[in-house]
Design a protein around this motif. Structure first.
Motif, PDB file in Angstrom:
ATOM      1  N   ALA A 121       0.833  -1.205   0.000  1.00 27.88           N
ATOM      2  CA  ALA A 121       0.000   0.000   0.000  1.00 27.88           C
ATOM      3  C   ALA A 121       0.862   1.249   0.000  1.00 27.88           C
TER       4      ALA A 121
ATOM      5  N   ALA B 118      -5.754   0.941  -4.799  1.00 32.67           N
ATOM      6  CA  ALA B 118      -4.625   0.016  -4.892  1.00 32.67           C
ATOM      7  C   ALA B 118      -4.799  -0.950  -6.062  1.00 32.67           C
TER       8      ALA B 118
ATOM      9  N   ARG C   6      -4.319   0.955  -9.310  1.00 35.99           N
ATOM     10  CA  ARG C   6      -2.910   1.309  -9.521  1.00 35.99           C
ATOM     11  C   ARG C   6      -2.120   0.124 -10.064  1.00 35.99           C
TER      12      ARG C   6
ATOM     13  N   ASP D 148      -2.661   5.495  -2.370  1.00 35.32           N
ATOM     14  CA  ASP D 148      -3.831   4.631  -2.230  1.00 35.32           C
ATOM     15  C   ASP D 148      -4.775   5.144  -1.147  1.00 35.32           C
TER      16      ASP D 148
ATOM     17  N   ASP E  75      -9.868   2.775  -0.536  1.00 34.92           N
ATOM     18  CA  ASP E  75      -8.420   2.567  -0.516  1.00 34.92           C
ATOM     19  C   ASP E  75      -8.052   1.324  -1.322  1.00 34.92           C
ATOM     20  N   THR E  76      -8.837   0.259  -1.187  1.00 40.30           N
ATOM     21  CA  THR E  76      -8.548  -0.944  -1.969  1.00 40.30           C
ATOM     22  C   THR E  76      -8.832  -0.711  -3.453  1.00 40.30           C
TER      23      THR E  76
END
Length: 385
Positions: free
Chosen positions: A117, A159, A162, A121, A155-156
């Motif tokens: 992470a 990630a 990305r 993120d 946030d996930t």
């Protein structure tokens, strides 16, 4: 003879809008206006879906009264749209956008890949939904999917986007999401963020969400993640030495018989959005809801009212069709170049209303032209002799 299903239907004479059964909530601040649809543009899925009001088959029971601004009930297997309210109305998606992220990135990412992470993120608004990743924490992709679908972790989402975007990062994945939407025929959809956080020009429709959900529900890995009820989030010592438990926020799974998954969503601009799937007596239906309030019930509960209504309809009930990717490819293909007066254009037929006569007449005209031309040439040869 079985003729191909329709890709689009013309909307030069749009159907009169029959108001949807609707509970008005005047105390809610106005949400951004939906872009107006070109009344002359073709309607993906059939002309009856071009309405800004209610589309139901004649003689069917009235659908339930909801606070949703738009919704759709469709058969996941046959693609038939059983009923809809303003199915192509474009609105903010909120977290049901994550279903498009899943459709785009699930085929690309190894579930065993470990992701570290980053601060980017976790760069989210203070009130954003997040599962609780830690900068520097290491998480398998499979864990990130569970955080995305159970707890709607933005946030996930960052990630996953990305990593799936490679050197292009999140921006590359958002571009891929838009490409995937186009591949599916979800032409009302434009993604700006992978998570569904509000952004200008980020839009989708109840119809498009049904197309996207249909793609997701066809994947066993998606179903496995999406129907997990609880999961132990991994420890990240020393900051988080024990980890914690997360639960699935989709109440449909534990409250409705036959539920097979779905996704919740809410933002100030989108209001409540919801996508759910359920099966009963050999039928699998999908319900999508946009712009709802918590009256007469929360969005997932309003979906159960639509499920009950849809399952009670006879098999074969239809007001339109969920296009397949193959049909979408035809829709997006440029028309073949004309080769002159003898060129024959054959349009895809409307479902249940195909007429062979226009094609017969066109082909006959070409054949008659060839016969006349041949006769003239014979006469000329005889005169020359």
């Amino acid at each position: 003879m079985a003729w191909p299903a329709p890709v689009v239907s013309p909307s030069t004479s749009p159907p009169a809008a029959v108001p949807c059964p609707y509970v008005s909530i005047p105390t809610i601040p106005p949400t951004p206006p939906s872009p107006e649809r070109d009344p002359g543009a073709a309607v993906v899925g059939g002309g009856r879906l071009g309405t800004t009001g209610l589309a139901v088959a004649p003689g069917t029971a009235a659908p339930p009264t909801l606070s949703a601004m738009s919704w759709i009930v469709a058969d996941l297997d046959t693609g038939e749209v059983l009923g809809a309210c303003a199915p192509h109305l474009r609105r903010r998606p909120a977290s049901v956008q994550k279903l498009l992220l899943a459709a785009t990135a699930l085929p690309k990412l190894d579930p065993a890949l470990v992701v570290e992470a980053t601060a980017e993120d976790l760069a989210l608004p203070a009130d954003s939904s997040a599962v609780g990743m830690i900068v520097g924490g290491k998480y398998p992709v499979s864990t990130l999917w569970l955080g995305l679908l159970l707890q709607s972790g933005n946030d996930t989402a960052n990630a996953l986007a990305r990593v799936a975007g490679g050197d292009g990062g999140v921006a590359a994945t958002v571009a891929a999401m838009n490409a995937e939407a186009r591949r599916l025929g979800a032409d009302d959809t434009h993604a700006v963020t992978p998570s569904g956080l509000d952004a200008p020009d980020q839009l989708t429709s109840a119809y498009d969400l049904a197309l996207i959900a249909r793609a997701d529900f066809a994947r066993p890995d998606f179903l496995a993640y999406d129907t997990t009820l609880v999961f132990q989030w991994p420890a990240q010592p020393p900051k988080d030495p024990k980890g914690f438990q997360i639960q699935n926020e989709n109440k449909l799974l534990t409250s409705y018989q036959g539920a097979i998954g779905g996704k919740t969503g809410f933002t100030d601009e989108a209001r409540h959005t919801y996508v759910g799937g359920a099966q009963r007596n050999g039928r699998r239906l999908v319900v999508t809801i946009m712009g709802a309030e918590i009256v007469p019930a929360r969005a997932w509960k309003q979906s159960t009212m639509l499920f009950d209504w849809g399952f009670a309809l006879p098999a074969g009930t239809s007001v339109g069709h969920l296009v397949t990717p193959e049909e979408a490819a035809v829709l997006h293909s440029p028309p073949p170049p004309s080769t002159g007066p003898s060129a024959v254009a054959v349009a895809l037929p409307a479902r249940g209303g195909y007429s062979i006569w226009p094609t017969v007449i066109a082909v006959g005209a070409v054949a008659l032209t060839a016969i006349v031309f041949g006769a003239v040439m014979v006469i000329r040869r005889r005169r020359a002799a």
